[in-house]
Design an enzyme around this catalytic site. Sequence first.
Site, PDB file in Angstrom:
ATOM      1  N   ASP A   1      -5.440 -10.313 -15.729  1.00  0.00           N
ATOM      2  CA  ASP A   1      -6.594 -11.323 -15.359  1.00  0.00           C
ATOM      3  C   ASP A   1      -7.628 -10.987 -16.479  1.00  0.00           C
ATOM      4  O   ASP A   1      -7.855  -9.858 -16.714  1.00  0.00           O
ATOM      5  CB  ASP A   1      -6.995 -10.991 -13.951  1.00  0.00           C
ATOM      6  CG  ASP A   1      -7.418 -12.481 -13.400  1.00  0.00           C
ATOM      7  OD1 ASP A   1      -8.174 -13.078 -14.057  1.00  0.00           O
ATOM      8  OD2 ASP A   1      -6.855 -12.823 -12.360  1.00  0.00           O
TER       9      ASP A   1
ATOM     10  N   ASP B   1      -3.679   3.850   2.653  1.00  0.00           N
ATOM     11  CA  ASP B   1      -5.031   4.006   2.726  1.00  0.00           C
ATOM     12  C   ASP B   1      -5.598   2.487   3.177  1.00  0.00           C
ATOM     13  O   ASP B   1      -6.621   2.435   3.341  1.00  0.00           O
ATOM     14  CB  ASP B   1      -5.978   4.538   1.641  1.00  0.00           C
ATOM     15  CG  ASP B   1      -5.907   3.557   0.447  1.00  0.00           C
ATOM     16  OD1 ASP B   1      -4.923   2.544   0.568  1.00  0.00           O
ATOM     17  OD2 ASP B   1      -6.505   3.926  -0.754  1.00  0.00           O
TER      18      ASP B   1
ATOM     19  N   ASN C   1       0.086   4.527  -0.822  1.00  0.00           N
ATOM     20  CA  ASN C   1      -0.410   5.699  -0.167  1.00  0.00           C
ATOM     21  C   ASN C   1      -1.262   5.463   0.788  1.00  0.00           C
ATOM     22  O   ASN C   1      -1.824   6.545   1.523  1.00  0.00           O
ATOM     23  CB  ASN C   1      -1.547   6.377  -1.354  1.00  0.00           C
ATOM     24  CG  ASN C   1      -2.835   5.465  -1.535  1.00  0.00           C
ATOM     25  OD1 ASN C   1      -2.753   4.186  -1.145  1.00  0.00           O
ATOM     26  ND2 ASN C   1      -3.599   5.900  -2.333  1.00  0.00           N
TER      27      ASN C   1
ATOM     28  N   GLU D   1      -7.548 -20.592 -16.372  1.00  0.00           N
ATOM     29  CA  GLU D   1      -8.126 -21.491 -15.391  1.00  0.00           C
ATOM     30  C   GLU D   1      -9.015 -22.103 -15.784  1.00  0.00           C
ATOM     31  O   GLU D   1     -10.331 -21.923 -16.273  1.00  0.00           O
ATOM     32  CB  GLU D   1      -8.597 -20.417 -14.197  1.00  0.00           C
ATOM     33  CG  GLU D   1      -8.955 -21.275 -12.807  1.00  0.00           C
ATOM     34  CD  GLU D   1     -10.106 -20.255 -12.019  1.00  0.00           C
ATOM     35  OE1 GLU D   1      -9.893 -20.421 -10.950  1.00  0.00           O
ATOM     36  OE2 GLU D   1     -10.911 -19.468 -12.353  1.00  0.00           O
TER      37      GLU D   1
ATOM     38  N   ASP E   1       0.599  -1.304  -0.047  1.00  0.00           N
ATOM     39  CA  ASP E   1       0.006   0.088   0.098  1.00  0.00           C
ATOM     40  C   ASP E   1       0.939   1.175  -0.219  1.00  0.00           C
ATOM     41  O   ASP E   1       1.418   1.809   1.115  1.00  0.00           O
ATOM     42  CB  ASP E   1      -0.913  -0.260   1.329  1.00  0.00           C
ATOM     43  CG  ASP E   1      -1.764   1.369   1.495  1.00  0.00           C
ATOM     44  OD1 ASP E   1      -1.954   2.111   0.348  1.00  0.00           O
ATOM     45  OD2 ASP E   1      -2.146   1.376   2.478  1.00  0.00           O
TER      46      ASP E   1
ATOM     47  N   HIS F   1      -4.636 -17.073  -4.793  1.00  0.00           N
ATOM     48  CA  HIS F   1      -5.505 -16.304  -4.066  1.00  0.00           C
ATOM     49  C   HIS F   1      -6.821 -16.872  -3.720  1.00  0.00           C
ATOM     50  O   HIS F   1      -7.711 -16.420  -3.055  1.00  0.00           O
ATOM     51  CB  HIS F   1      -6.057 -15.055  -5.059  1.00  0.00           C
ATOM     52  CG  HIS F   1      -6.666 -15.283  -5.826  1.00  0.00           C
ATOM     53  ND1 HIS F   1      -5.912 -16.150  -6.948  1.00  0.00           N
ATOM     54  CD2 HIS F   1      -7.993 -15.196  -6.286  1.00  0.00           C
ATOM     55  CE1 HIS F   1      -7.129 -16.184  -8.074  1.00  0.00           C
ATOM     56  NE2 HIS F   1      -8.169 -15.635  -7.423  1.00  0.00           N
ATOM     57  N   ASP F   2      -7.086 -18.302  -4.089  1.00  0.00           N
ATOM     58  CA  ASP F   2      -8.151 -19.173  -3.796  1.00  0.00           C
ATOM     59  C   ASP F   2      -7.886 -19.851  -2.864  1.00  0.00           C
ATOM     60  O   ASP F   2      -8.947 -20.734  -2.542  1.00  0.00           O
ATOM     61  CB  ASP F   2      -8.919 -19.696  -4.921  1.00  0.00           C
ATOM     62  CG  ASP F   2      -9.453 -18.450  -5.899  1.00  0.00           C
ATOM     63  OD1 ASP F   2      -9.709 -17.520  -5.534  1.00  0.00           O
ATOM     64  OD2 ASP F   2      -9.588 -18.753  -7.223  1.00  0.00           O
TER      65      ASP F   2
ATOM     66  N   ASP G   1      -9.627 -16.295 -16.498  1.00  0.00           N
ATOM     67  CA  ASP G   1     -10.469 -16.462 -15.352  1.00  0.00           C
ATOM     68  C   ASP G   1     -11.736 -17.895 -15.647  1.00  0.00           C
ATOM     69  O   ASP G   1     -12.232 -17.044 -16.743  1.00  0.00           O
ATOM     70  CB  ASP G   1     -11.142 -15.470 -14.702  1.00  0.00           C
ATOM     71  CG  ASP G   1     -11.677 -15.700 -13.388  1.00  0.00           C
ATOM     72  OD1 ASP G   1     -11.112 -16.024 -12.473  1.00  0.00           O
ATOM     73  OD2 ASP G   1     -13.168 -15.467 -13.238  1.00  0.00           O
TER      74      ASP G   1
ATOM     75  N   ASP H   1      -1.948  -1.112  -3.960  1.00  0.00           N
ATOM     76  CA  ASP H   1      -2.197  -0.360  -5.207  1.00  0.00           C
ATOM     77  C   ASP H   1      -1.058  -0.517  -6.118  1.00  0.00           C
ATOM     78  O   ASP H   1      -0.110  -1.103  -5.807  1.00  0.00           O
ATOM     79  CB  ASP H   1      -2.517   0.988  -4.506  1.00  0.00           C
ATOM     80  CG  ASP H   1      -1.090   1.468  -3.830  1.00  0.00           C
ATOM     81  OD1 ASP H   1       0.000   1.280  -4.010  1.00  0.00           O
ATOM     82  OD2 ASP H   1      -1.728   2.067  -2.693  1.00  0.00           O
TER      83      ASP H   1
END
Length: 541
Positions: free
Chosen positions: A97, A24, A22, A247, A20, A315-316, A198, A28
């Site tokens: 993706d 928040d 910035n 995928e 991150d 990520h799954d 995907d 990003d």
Amino acid sequence: MNGWWKNAVGYQIYPRSFRDANHDGIGDLQGIIEKLPYLQSLGIDFIWLNPVYASPNVDNGYDISDYQDIHPDFGTMADFAELLEKAHAAGIKIIMDLVVNHTSDQHPWFLEAKKGKDNPYRDYYLWADATENKMPNAWQSFFGGSTWTYDENSGQAYFHVFAPEQPDLNWKNPQVREEICRMIRWWLDLGIDGFRLDAISHIQKEPWDFKISDNPWAPFMNVAGIEVYMQELKEIFDAYPIMTVGEASGVSSKKAVHWTKEDGYLNMIFELEHNVREGQPGAERLNLLGFKKVLSRWQKDLGSNGWNALYVENHDNPRIASILGDESPKSAKAIATMYMLLKGTPFIYQGQEIGMTNFAFESMEQVDAQDSHNLYRLLLDSGASPEEALRNVTHWTRDHSRTPLQWDGGMFGGFSELLPWMAVNSNTAQVNIFDQEKDEQSVLNHYKELIQLRKEQPFFADSAFELILKNHPQVFAYLRKTDTKQVLVLTNISRKPCRIDLPTRVANKNWRMLSTNAEQATVEKRIWMQPYDAWVFEAIG
Ligand code: ISL
Ligand code: CA
């Protein structure tokens, strides 16, 4: 260069949780730019970026409302252009993706389509007559519940294999395909280096009256007719020097040859078979025999005609160090050795290279994934106690892999200065990039060594694969072979020591050690291996 991806190593970035810049609380594009030198030092060749497009974030970016814009959480198109330019300058390619099985329900096409049966965008999606209480059929979605959502306005329901906020596109409609092709070319013309497609095996569906026998997903898994759409996509891709990885759950290892051969639809596919979610909470751990069986079948069936995408995390799924490993650095290294030297293109998921582990979720408030919340509700409805339901859900939730990347041992793991969108694992003081960069024996440095080995020796891309010690319940062992060279990989993927008896033809050769995560060792007919020992040898003479 044609086929550059065969000698390449990929790194998957889940942008929300990478860095991150910035402050928040959300990762990003500037965060990725900032960390390009890190990726360069790791030695990877390309990044696969999870979706960064405009999205209401019902499914963290996999519900896209504008394919040609960047989500403000991540930055702007200008940030993207800067990332692309700087990554290329650092010798790193970028794979995006491509989510075209469905859009967001907030995509302008769907907002139009919902207006009524005669709207010109109506046929961009899949609709069928229904009543509030009677859906067109009983098919179930991947995220739980019906694949249909009723639309009172028109007396019809629309179809979705994921969340109701992710309506499936109608690929039978040539206009839809044209729009998608135009969008794909737009990205490729910007200079990106390829796509991860995907859920691509779901774009074709059986007729609505198809009868499900055993597999509930059969009506939308690699259904006949998909060839036409894949061929159209291939023709676009062929005009660019890119790589494509699909995928493609439901595409069997036998059929995958057709998908990934020299003139196949795609360069490679991710199979989803090896991360079958076996075992109830507490029973733990995947069974190594089953895991080996799946991976070696894919190695064998794709052989020298197809091509594999190699991965143990994404990520799954939960963290592999907590599934096949015992969360020790040694086990993380053993898993790396075991899969990185198979035949195919290896992908490393962010944090895997330092042996990040599962997160100890204590309440559902810490869980973000929609499918996990759906499962929680279903479990409560079926009589489970809140504790049981939490335990069950958090055993496998994909959020384990979505906690922020652990850059250092400081506040919020060096990911951000503000409380991140998802909790940071409390072990960031012990498991982090800063410390591992300085430690020669770290998991990170083991990954660097394996990446270098693959890059220095095209042998690992070209040679054949042969499984040995097939029925050994603890050891994943194999040979890589050409006529002139052999490499032997021996890994004990278990918490216990074990004995192995090598085939005589292997034991009789002279071997030199190429890599180890422990002590030096020698090859003999009978060898003892300590828990998570991982050795690589090269035949000499
Ligand atoms: O086939 C499946 C289960 O057997 C599904 O796993 C499916 O192929 C897979 O879940 C698709 O995942 C991808 O698309 C989803 C998104 O939520 C995931 O993060 C993404 O990896 C919807 O776009
Ligand atoms: Ca940010």
